[in-house]
Write an enzyme that holds these catalytic residues in place. Structure first.
Site, short mmCIF file in Angstrom:
data_model
loop_
_atom_site.label_atom_id
_atom_site.label_comp_id
_atom_site.label_asym_id
_atom_site.label_seq_id
_atom_site.Cartn_x
_atom_site.Cartn_y
_atom_site.Cartn_z
N CYS A 59 0.87 -1.17 0.00
CA CYS A 59 0.00 0.00 0.00
C CYS A 59 0.90 1.22 0.00
O CYS A 59 1.55 1.52 1.01
CB CYS A 59 -0.92 0.02 1.22
SG CYS A 59 -1.98 1.49 1.31
N GLU B 33 -3.59 1.15 -6.29
CA GLU B 33 -2.63 0.11 -6.59
C GLU B 33 -2.40 0.07 -8.10
O GLU B 33 -3.31 0.36 -8.87
CB GLU B 33 -3.12 -1.25 -6.08
CG GLU B 33 -2.05 -2.32 -6.06
CD GLU B 33 -0.83 -1.91 -5.28
OE1 GLU B 33 0.14 -1.43 -5.92
OE2 GLU B 33 -0.83 -2.03 -4.05
#
Length: 283
Positions: free
Chosen positions: A2, A135
């Site tokens: 992340c 992402e």
């Protein structure tokens, strides 16, 4: 992993949503950034990047209002707080804070074994509130230079609820500064990641550990210090909670911000993108 997320809620909304008792985001905090943070720390941010001061929910015993390691001595009940912490964990034994750049994430499978994370996993857990996270998917197609195309996705809860990212925090004391100086302490946080669930694994093989409201109290509570109980929380997984869609590549620059980053990318911009739900190539 992340490495970017969006957090557009106001502080008042976070205080209400996470049952915060004490909002300390207005207090002075140390920054590791070379330039002033933009948007300012403590305000909504649609492109939160490592090294920024980010809003974090945690439970500690307040003591004299300072932010150092002596912030809690067990003499009173812990208080749920909203605070600003630097994203990128710096262990208390680190020689300097630069190590935090390599510790923005911690793997759920190993935090109870790694020296940098073990103590925090047992005693200093936090929640990082977010709308969702970004992402980058590596496309099966390649560019002219032979490198795979990368398409950013925004991943969020399908039910529209806030995302509670599991975090760990730590204190680092700057030996060169006066201990009485509030910014002599650097308080940092890392986001815990786990294996990506089916569908999301077509974007990346890792995802943040996202907690459900019924587990917030146990995760935040300093009394949850049994390794087996913490391990059970770290192993939490409920597939199917998230939706994902491709967004524009502007999010790749940490200097770009605003709600427009969450807009779906137009079809003409998609080249060799895998649909997370079906695995089909789009564009």
């Amino acid at each position: 992993m992340c490495g970017r997320y969006a957090a557009s809620a106001g502080n008042d909304d976070l205080v209400e949503e996470f049952d915060v008792v004490l909002d300390r985001t207005g207090e002075p905090v140390r920054s590791v950034l070379k330039s002033p943070q933009d948007p300012p720390a403590g305000s909504p941010d649609h492109n939160v990047a490592p090294s920024k001061n980010v809003r974090v929910v945690l439970e500690r015993v307040p003591k004299n209002g300072d932010g150092g390691a002596g912030d809690g001595d067990g003499s009173r009940d812990p208080v749920r707080q909203l605070r600003l912490l630097t994203w990128g964990l710096v262990p208390s034994w680190a020689k300097d804070p630069s190590v935090g750049a390599r510790m923005t994430n911690a793997r759920a499978e190993t935090v109870l074994d790694k020296p940098a994370f073990r103590k925090a996993a047992l005693a200093r857990r936090a929640i990082v509130p977010a709308d969702g996270w970004y992402e980058w998917q590596k496309s099966p197609t390649v560019k002219l230079d032979g490198k795979p195309r990368k398409q950013p996705f925004f991943i969020h809860r399908a039910d529209g609820a806030p995302v509670a990212l599991a975090g760990l925090y730590e204190f680092w004391k700057d030996p060169s500064l006066d201990p009485a100086d509030p910014v002599s302490w650097l308080t940092t946080v890392t986001i815990v990641t786990t294996a990506a669930e089916p569908g999301l694994d077509r974007i990346h093989d890792r995802q943040p550990l996202v907690l459900e409201p019924e587990d917030w109290g146990r995760w935040l509570g300093p009394g949850t210090d049994d390794p087996d109980e913490v391990a059970a929380l770290l192993a939490f997984a409920t597939p199917g909670r998230f939706d994902a869609y491709p967004v524009g590549r502007a999010v790749g620059s940490s200097r770009v911000n605003g709600a427009g980053l969450l807009e779906p990318a137009p079809p003409e911009e998609l080249q060799g993108v895998l649909d997370p739900a079906t695995g089909e190539i789009v564009g």
